[in-house]
Design an enzyme around this catalytic site. Structure first.
Site, PDB file in Angstrom:
ATOM      1  N   ASN A   7      -4.750   3.064  14.247  1.00 24.47           N
ATOM      2  CA  ASN A   7      -3.300   1.497  14.214  1.00 24.47           C
ATOM      3  C   ASN A   7      -3.089   2.076  15.652  1.00 24.47           C
ATOM      4  OD1 ASN A   7      -0.849   0.652  14.246  1.00 24.47           O
ATOM      5  ND2 ASN A   7      -1.355  -0.290  12.502  1.00 24.47           N
ATOM      6  N   GLU A  34      -3.589  -3.844  15.245  1.00 23.69           N
ATOM      7  CA  GLU A  34      -2.218  -3.894  15.964  1.00 23.69           C
ATOM      8  C   GLU A  34      -2.603  -3.331  16.841  1.00 23.69           C
ATOM      9  OE1 GLU A  34       2.299  -3.258  13.870  1.00 23.69           O
ATOM     10  OE2 GLU A  34       1.533  -1.134  13.330  1.00 23.69           O
ATOM     11  N   ASP A 149      -6.160   0.290   8.557  1.00 24.28           N
ATOM     12  CA  ASP A 149      -4.214   0.163   8.013  1.00 24.28           C
ATOM     13  C   ASP A 149      -4.534  -0.286   7.101  1.00 24.28           C
ATOM     14  OD1 ASP A 149      -1.907   0.531   7.522  1.00 24.28           O
ATOM     15  OD2 ASP A 149      -1.197   0.138   8.976  1.00 24.28           O
ATOM     16  N   ASN A 151      -2.180   0.005   4.451  1.00 23.38           N
ATOM     17  CA  ASN A 151      -1.125   0.094   3.792  1.00 23.38           C
ATOM     18  C   ASN A 151      -0.709  -0.525   2.356  1.00 23.38           C
ATOM     19  OD1 ASN A 151       1.075  -0.274   6.463  1.00 23.38           O
ATOM     20  ND2 ASN A 151       0.664  -2.057   6.361  1.00 23.38           N
ATOM     21  N   ASP A 220      -4.631   4.923   5.793  1.00 24.73           N
ATOM     22  CA  ASP A 220      -5.695   3.742   6.389  1.00 24.73           C
ATOM     23  C   ASP A 220      -7.138   4.696   6.052  1.00 24.73           C
ATOM     24  OD1 ASP A 220      -4.060   3.637   8.973  1.00 24.73           O
ATOM     25  OD2 ASP A 220      -3.267   5.495   8.717  1.00 24.73           O
ATOM     26  N   ASP A 249       2.477   5.770  15.676  1.00 29.08           N
ATOM     27  CA  ASP A 249       2.812   6.630  14.153  1.00 29.08           C
ATOM     28  C   ASP A 249       2.010   6.881  13.813  1.00 29.08           C
ATOM     29  OD1 ASP A 249       2.518   3.853  14.168  1.00 29.08           O
ATOM     30  OD2 ASP A 249       4.477   3.695  13.534  1.00 29.08           O
ATOM     31  N   HIS A 250       0.189   6.286  13.882  1.00 30.41           N
ATOM     32  CA  HIS A 250      -0.748   6.836  12.958  1.00 30.41           C
ATOM     33  C   HIS A 250      -1.472   7.810  13.830  1.00 30.41           C
ATOM     34  CE1 HIS A 250      -0.034   3.312  10.294  1.00 30.41           C
ATOM     35  NE2 HIS A 250       0.152   2.567  11.185  1.00 30.41           N
TER      36      HIS A 250
END
Length: 259
Positions: A7, A34, A149, A151, A220, A249-250
């Site tokens: 991501n 993303e 991802d 989530n 992930d 941030d991943h």
């Protein structure tokens, strides 16, 4: 074959860091989430000059998924089946042929917050559609994987501070149950098939010093059909990427398959 999921939290923000990671890690296939770009604005040439075939399913400013592959991508489809009115760009799949063919599915599962609420309802409905697609992939009895991802924090050990996530859409019981329902069809969650215990994360919030405190979560994931799981040789979280300039941030997660 080395396959990674990452991501990137915006292709514009990662226009320099992402190619640098590709040069260092050298994945044969990279599934991106993303990308936050419409298809026509995605900078394909950055990746094509590195030998990647590029397929995207984009959306302005939000969501968006892509496949980068050093091997040709065949039978590319976009959008998770089951809802023709769903306009969110969260699913892309294609067949890649190495020693043998494998169906590669890249996904960006809805966040679902605030929960409960309409966004959480959408998340759970999306996971029902994912269950149906997963069942169809298994029915082919061919190598296939679904990665990206999710989530979803599958277990308490997948969060540094699980109590802080109890009411979050990523960790609510309904979310984890929907994830287990898919796994229980017969998929292998690759990282946990190789590594046990706490302290392994793929996401750290930009806020509140989460990275420095290692206050992360693991969201992930790679899910492999039995035919693909038989070919798995390795799975790792590439945590060092977070130390690069302008990080997402991943961080990437990757598997090596004998295919």
């Amino acid at each position: 074959m080395k396959i990674a999921t990452f991501n990137i939290n915006g292709i514009k923000a990662r226009a320099e860091a992402l190619p640098r990671w590709l040069d260092e890690a050298q994945p044969d296939i990279a599934l991106l989430q993303e990308i936050k770009s419409v298809d026509e604005n995605f900078p394909r040439e950055i990746f094509e000059e590195r030998g990647y075939n590029v397929e995207t399913h984009g959306q302005k400013s939000f969501n968006g998924v892509a496949i980068l592959s050093k091997l040709p991508l065949e039978d590319v489809t976009r959008g998770l089946p089951g809802d023709d009115e769903d306009e969110q760009a969260r699913w892309i799949e294609a067949t890649v042929v190495g020693k043998q063919a494998i169906r590669i599915c890249g996904l960006y599962l809805p966040n679902g917050n605030p929960a409960p609420g309409p966004k959480y309802d959408y998340k759970l409905a999306w996971m029902e559609r994912l269950y149906d697609r997963a069942r169809d992939l298994l029915a082919t009895e061919e190598p296939a994987l679904m990665a990206g991802d999710y989530n979803i924090i599958p277990q308490a050990e997948d969060a540094k501070r699980p109590d802080a996530w109890r009411e979050d859409a990523l960790f609510r019981p309904e979310s984890r149950a929907a994830f287990r329902k898919i796994l229980n069809l017969g998929f292998t969650e690759t990282f946990r098939a190789r590594v046990q215990g706490a302290g392994h994360y793929s996401f750290w919030d930009y806020q509140a010093g989460a990275w420095n405190k290692d206050n992360g979560i693991r969201i992930d994931h790679f899910l492999l059909t039995p035919q693909a799981a038989d070919l798995m040789r390795e799975c790792q979280i590439d945590k060092e990427v977070r130390g690069h300039e302008k990080p997402s941030d991943h961080v990437p997660v990757w598997v090596v398959l004998d295919i």
